[in-house]
Design a protein around this motif. Structure first.
Motif, PDB file in Angstrom:
ATOM      1  N   ALA A  19       0.818  -1.213   0.000  1.00 51.63           N
ATOM      2  CA  ALA A  19       0.000   0.000   0.000  1.00 51.63           C
ATOM      3  C   ALA A  19       0.850   1.260   0.000  1.00 51.63           C
ATOM      4  CB  ALA A  19      -0.909   0.015   1.216  1.00 51.63           C
ATOM      5  N   ASP A  37      -4.584   0.967  -1.685  1.00 50.93           N
ATOM      6  CA  ASP A  37      -4.126  -0.407  -1.882  1.00 50.93           C
ATOM      7  C   ASP A  37      -5.044  -1.150  -2.854  1.00 50.93           C
ATOM      8  OD1 ASP A  37      -2.093  -2.405  -0.869  1.00 50.93           O
ATOM      9  OD2 ASP A  37      -3.943  -3.521  -0.527  1.00 50.93           O
ATOM     10  N   GLU A  38      -4.461  -1.974  -3.677  1.00 53.85           N
ATOM     11  CA  GLU A  38      -5.200  -2.754  -4.659  1.00 53.85           C
ATOM     12  C   GLU A  38      -6.161  -3.736  -3.977  1.00 53.85           C
ATOM     13  OE1 GLU A  38      -6.757  -3.814  -8.107  1.00 53.85           O
ATOM     14  OE2 GLU A  38      -5.221  -2.257  -7.956  1.00 53.85           O
ATOM     15  N   SER A  39      -5.842  -4.193  -2.785  1.00 57.77           N
ATOM     16  CA  SER A  39      -6.705  -5.161  -2.100  1.00 57.77           C
ATOM     17  C   SER A  39      -8.078  -4.583  -1.766  1.00 57.77           C
ATOM     18  CB  SER A  39      -6.028  -5.677  -0.825  1.00 57.77           C
ATOM     19  OG  SER A  39      -5.983  -4.677   0.172  1.00 57.77           O
ATOM     20  N   PHE A  40      -8.242  -3.278  -1.856  1.00 60.63           N
ATOM     21  CA  PHE A  40      -9.524  -2.641  -1.585  1.00 60.63           C
ATOM     22  C   PHE A  40     -10.484  -2.729  -2.773  1.00 60.63           C
ATOM     23  CE2 PHE A  40      -7.086   0.461   1.327  1.00 60.63           C
ATOM     24  CZ  PHE A  40      -7.171  -0.424   2.395  1.00 60.63           C
ATOM     25  N   ARG A  41      -9.976  -3.137  -3.924  1.00 60.94           N
ATOM     26  CA  ARG A  41     -10.823  -3.179  -5.124  1.00 60.94           C
ATOM     27  C   ARG A  41     -12.000  -4.122  -4.881  1.00 60.94           C
ATOM     28  NH1 ARG A  41      -9.884  -0.817  -9.593  1.00 60.94           N
ATOM     29  NH2 ARG A  41      -7.635  -0.676  -9.301  1.00 60.94           N
ATOM     30  N   GLN A  48     -13.309  -1.312   3.468  1.00 54.81           N
ATOM     31  CA  GLN A  48     -11.909  -0.891   3.375  1.00 54.81           C
ATOM     32  C   GLN A  48     -11.425  -0.374   4.721  1.00 54.81           C
ATOM     33  OE1 GLN A  48     -11.553   2.010   0.220  1.00 54.81           O
ATOM     34  NE2 GLN A  48     -12.592   0.699  -1.256  1.00 54.81           N
ATOM     35  N   THR A  74      -9.444   5.778   2.563  1.00 58.18           N
ATOM     36  CA  THR A  74      -8.979   4.579   1.870  1.00 58.18           C
ATOM     37  C   THR A  74      -9.473   4.631   0.440  1.00 58.18           C
ATOM     38  OG1 THR A  74     -10.949   3.352   2.578  1.00 58.18           O
ATOM     39  CG2 THR A  74      -8.967   3.133   3.952  1.00 58.18           C
ATOM     40  N   ARG A  75      -8.684   4.040  -0.464  1.00 55.68           N
ATOM     41  CA  ARG A  75      -9.106   3.956  -1.862  1.00 55.68           C
ATOM     42  C   ARG A  75      -8.210   2.996  -2.618  1.00 55.68           C
ATOM     43  NH1 ARG A  75      -6.053   7.485  -5.161  1.00 55.68           N
ATOM     44  NH2 ARG A  75      -4.754   8.898  -3.963  1.00 55.68           N
ATOM     45  N   VAL A  76      -8.656   2.624  -3.816  1.00 57.91           N
ATOM     46  CA  VAL A  76      -7.845   1.783  -4.688  1.00 57.91           C
ATOM     47  C   VAL A  76      -6.979   2.686  -5.556  1.00 57.91           C
ATOM     48  CG1 VAL A  76      -9.517  -0.105  -4.731  1.00 57.91           C
ATOM     49  CG2 VAL A  76      -9.626   1.658  -6.479  1.00 57.91           C
TER      50      VAL A  76
END
Length: 78
Positions: A19, A37-41, A48, A74-76
């Protein structure tokens, strides 16, 4: 000993090693963090943010929590 922005960043990075993490604040109790972070997609914002709060390992739990307030974004990645 009060919690520091570096402490918070370290805890978040343990759960989100890839992240982009930014933590600001220096009064030992009130902080702002942005975690990208990509895991939030595919997760909504509440999901998130719950994931990030879980990474803080109870530091915000109850009146005895070391971390009093965290403004969290938080965001992607774009």
């Amino acid at each position: 000993m009060p919690i520091t922005a570096h402490d918070i960043e370290t805890m978040i990075r343990e759960s989100f090693p890839d992240a982009r993490v930014t933590v600001e604040g220096d009064d030992g109790a009130h902080f702002a963090a942005e975690v990208v972070d990509e895991s939030f997609r595919g997760l909504n914002r509440v999901q998130q943010q719950r994931a990030v709060y879980a990474a803080l390992k109870g530091k915000m739990d109850g009146p005895a929590g070391e971390l009093h307030a965290l403004a969290l974004t938080t965001r992607v990645p774009e």
